[in-house]
Design an enzyme around this catalytic site. Structure first.
Site, short mmCIF file in Angstrom:
data_model
loop_
_atom_site.label_atom_id
_atom_site.label_comp_id
_atom_site.label_asym_id
_atom_site.label_seq_id
_atom_site.Cartn_x
_atom_site.Cartn_y
_atom_site.Cartn_z
N HIS A 93 39.38 57.86 34.46
CA HIS A 93 40.73 58.21 34.85
C HIS A 93 40.72 59.24 35.99
CE1 HIS A 93 44.38 60.81 34.34
NE2 HIS A 93 44.97 59.63 34.41
N GLU B 151 48.85 66.63 33.16
CA GLU B 151 49.14 65.35 32.53
C GLU B 151 48.81 65.40 31.04
OE1 GLU B 151 48.21 60.57 33.36
OE2 GLU B 151 47.14 62.12 34.49
N GLU C 21 39.97 57.42 39.16
CA GLU C 21 41.17 56.65 39.58
C GLU C 21 42.13 57.55 40.35
OE1 GLU C 21 45.33 56.18 38.12
OE2 GLU C 21 44.02 55.71 36.44
N HIS C 22 42.30 58.79 39.88
CA HIS C 22 43.15 59.75 40.60
C HIS C 22 42.54 60.12 41.95
CE1 HIS C 22 46.27 61.67 37.77
NE2 HIS C 22 45.87 60.55 37.17
#
Length: 422
Positions: free
Chosen positions: A55, A135, A58-59
């Site tokens: 993740h 997040e 991906e960012h």
């Protein structure tokens, strides 16, 4: 290049010499194209100490590439009226665009840039780490997100199926550039990529655009399989997280279920839909409409290559949560014991048929379906073939999946709120 299925000539597939798989399906009348790239690496393939690295990467690719700044990436498709998005799930990391047909070349170029040419600078890592920690905080402040993560961890124990996709605060704090670069080198290359497009798209023209953007010139990297132990869910159990600050008790009850390619999935989907797939479902009618014990109650399911997970979510006031959970148990037990009446079976097939047909009218849905044929090694079926599989569902097959996966005593139950359930 081959056509897939004698009766499904619209889906075309090309496997390039460097290992890149390209699929496309034209949709008559569409003026847009959905274009996506799937990386065969995600949370399932992570080590415990690097939880959340997929993740994080991906960012990070959106923070800048060799030819585009972060702002240029953000503006690249939005200023054309299109969209650019990405997500990380259990088995794959995906980058997707939706654009007018005349801007497909832009989407191909931008996503290629993101996948192959991210800068991964230390200063950007430090900044994005703060974003991801925010997040995580956002999830922690949202009980109906927290409860699913807790249930997943409880169901799968130490297996990576139970890892939170975002990682933990501790693992995110520990991720640095070398971890991101190692994952990028290992997974972000043609041999681990699947490309799918749907809409106003011509397959040969798509291949030409990919070649012009350099996708075909990329070399295949390490294809050593990721070491993932077989999934083994924990025995059914109950777990409560006490939160005095919540006005409701949130509950998830569920278990392992069917893998993606299981032939029983149409019977499973029909039963899952009738139990908790909408306002007409048994759980909604019983728990909300008849008993007024919850505002939200629904079923959920996810299918993976080797296993799956499913269950029921509900939220109720602390003093009525036990009654709501007992009502859910009663509905499940009744179906396990008696199956579905013929009238419900007929109505369910009609409903599921309608959902399938309507979902296939969107170019994004068709893109996903095209990608699935490569990601899970499944045949591409026409709508008529899919509807025939739904029509083949009978009372015995529904009863089989009900007894195998929906028995109340086989479910792991997790609750979050001021008061525990039992």
């Amino acid at each position: 290049m081959v056509a897939i299925g004698a009766d499904a000539p619209t889906l075309r597939r090309t496997d390039l010499p460097n290992g890149l798989t390209v699929l496309s399906e034209p949709v008559p009348g569409a003026r847009s194209v959905a274009f996506g790239a799937w990386v065969r690496a995600a949370t399932l393939h992570e080590r415990p100490e690097e939880m959340g690295v997929s993740h994080f990467l991906e960012h990070m690719v959106f923070k800048g590439t060799r030819s585009r700044s972060a702002q240029e990436i953000a503006l690249s498709l939005e200023t054309l009226g299109g969209s650019l998005d990405a997500y990380t799930e259990r088995e794959h990391t995906s980058f997707q665009a939706r654009v007018l047909d005349e801007h497909l070349a832009d989407a191909v170029s931008v996503i290629g840039d993101l996948i192959f040419e991210p800068l991964l600078r230390p200063a950007d890592v430090a900044l994005e780490r703060r974003v991801i920690l925010e997040e995580i905080s956002m999830v922690e402040d949202t009980p109906d997100d927290v409860i699913f993560d807790v249930h997943n961890r409880t169901l799968w124990g130490e297996h990576s199926h139970g890892y939170p996709i975002l990682g933990t605060r501790e693992t995110v704090q520990a991720i640095e550039v070398p971890h991101l670069k190692a994952l990028h080198t290992r997974a972000y290359h043609p041999g681990r990529l699947v490309i799918a497009a749907s809409g106003h798209v011509d397959h040969d023209a798509l291949l030409e655009l990919l070649m012009k953007a350099g996708w075909g010139a990329r070399t295949t990297g390490d294809m050593t399989p990721f070491a993932v132990p077989p999934a083994a869910p924990t025995p059914p159990q109950m777990h409560h997280m006490r939160r005095k600050d919540l006005a409701q008790t949130h509950i998830v009850m569920g278990s392992a279920s069917l893998s993606h390619g299981d032939p029983r999935r149409y019977a499973f989907a029909l039963l899952d839909m009738l139990l908790g797939g909408g306002m007409s479902s048994r759980l909604f009618q019983r728990v909300r409409e008849e008993l007024a014990l919850a505002y939200s109650v629904h079923t959920f399911s996810s299918a993976y290559a080797d296993t799956g997970a499913h269950g029921v979510y509900l939220a109720s006031a602390p003093d009525t949560a036990q009654d709501a959970l007992d009502a859910v148990r009663e509905v499940l037990a009744e179906v396990v014991e008696n199956g579905l009446p013929e009238a419900d079976l007929v109505a369910g097939k009609r409903q599921l048929r309608g959902q399938l047909v309507l979902s296939m009218e969107g170019v994004s849905s068709r893109m996903y379906r095209a990608a699935t044929t490569a990601l899970y090694g499944e045949p591409h079926r026409t709508i008529e073939e899919l509807l025939a599989l739904v029509d083949a569902v009978d009372g015995d097959s529904v009863r089989e999946v009900a007894r195998a996966y929906f028995h109340p005593q086989q479910q792991t139950i997790v609750s979050l709120g001021p008061k525990a359930v039992r």
